[in-house]
Design an enzyme around this catalytic site. Structure first.
Site, PDB file in Angstrom:
ATOM      1  N   CYS A 130       1.854  -9.042   6.616  1.00  0.00           N
ATOM      2  CA  CYS A 130       0.474  -8.615   6.841  1.00  0.00           C
ATOM      3  C   CYS A 130      -0.416  -9.757   7.289  1.00  0.00           C
ATOM      4  O   CYS A 130      -1.549  -9.536   7.699  1.00  0.00           O
ATOM      5  CB  CYS A 130      -0.098  -7.982   5.574  1.00  0.00           C
ATOM      6  N   CYS A 133       0.834  -1.198   0.000  1.00  0.00           N
ATOM      7  CA  CYS A 133       0.000   0.000   0.000  1.00  0.00           C
ATOM      8  C   CYS A 133       0.878   1.261   0.000  1.00  0.00           C
ATOM      9  O   CYS A 133       1.970   1.267   0.574  1.00  0.00           O
ATOM     10  CB  CYS A 133      -0.913   0.002   1.219  1.00  0.00           C
TER      11      CYS A 133
END
Length: 241
Positions: free
Chosen positions: A230, A202
């Site tokens: 993540c 991101c």
């Protein structure tokens, strides 16, 4: 799958990634390639040469770089494929942002944000599959990915019938081998790679790496080295305890 996973890993250890992809596509009715918008595009390049109708999905967190969105569209057109773009559940995302704001991960870690934007959409997608193909490599993160196998049972997620098989055709490849493939076969790539981004996630959580830094150093750089995952892959889920 009747074969022993240990035997299969040994069998494919000295074969090309494309051969494992071929095997995977032959074994399962519902299987898809997971595309991160980065150099794992070579999985798509290999897979479409075996099955032009191969299923591909990607996670749109809503926070990707503009270059990554452009690249996903470029890949879709280049290979003439459909890409299943999975997005966060809107109510969950709205509730999270209302409570925590847009940049809470800088203060209390990225796990909750990733949970809403990535893990939940992935879980929903995998629940429709029997197996998935990922671009994980052992050299991506020695601390959390060094034990990645070519074929493994996914212990983090369930498939449509319970058991979910995960294929990691690039597990034994190095970054150099990936980029050699990209150059030799003229595979499209994310232009962020030309700006110093090696590992791409991101936009708020990714930055270019410096010379001699490991590629994961550009991800969640404000956190300790042990938290640079993540949670998309079981072996990479690091406890905060």
């Amino acid at each position: 799958m009747t074969e022993n996973l240990t035997e299969l890993n040994e069998q494919f250890a000295d074969q090309r990634p494309k051969e494992l992809i071929r095997y995977a596509l032959e074994q399962h009715d519902e299987i898809a390639v997971s595309f991160s918008g980065a150099e794992d595009v070579i999985l798509i390049d290999m897979a479409v040469k075996i099955d032009p109708e191969v299923k591909v999905f990607t996670l749109d967190t809503g926070r990707l770089h503009p270059e990554t969105y452009e690249f996903i569209e470029q890949v879709r057109k280049h290979y003439g494929i459909r890409i299943d773009i999975r997005t966060p559940e809107q109510q969950a995302l709205q509730d999270f942002v209302r409570e925590k704001g847009l940049f809470s991960f800088y203060e209390d870690g990225h796990q909750q944000c990733c949970g809403v934007r990535k893990i939940a959409p992935l879980k929903n997608k995998l629940a429709t599959l029997d197996a998935w193909i990922t671009g994980q490599r052992r050299d991506q993160s020695p601390g959390t990915r060094s034990d990645v196998h070519l074929i493994e049972e996914d212990s983090a997620f369930q498939g449509r019938n319970g058991t979910l098989i995960k294929y990691n055709p690039l597990a034994l490849w190095t970054s150099a081998q990936v980029w050699e493939y990209i150059k030799v076969f003229d595979v499209p790539y994310n232009k962020l790679h030309e700006q110093g981004y090696i590992s791409i996630g991101c936009q708020p959580c990714t930055r270019p790496t410096l010379p001699n830094q490991h590629e994961r150093e550009g991800r969640w750089w404000w956190e300790g080295a042990g938290h640079k995952e993540c949670g998309l892959h079981a072996g990479n889920i690091i406890s905060k305890g």
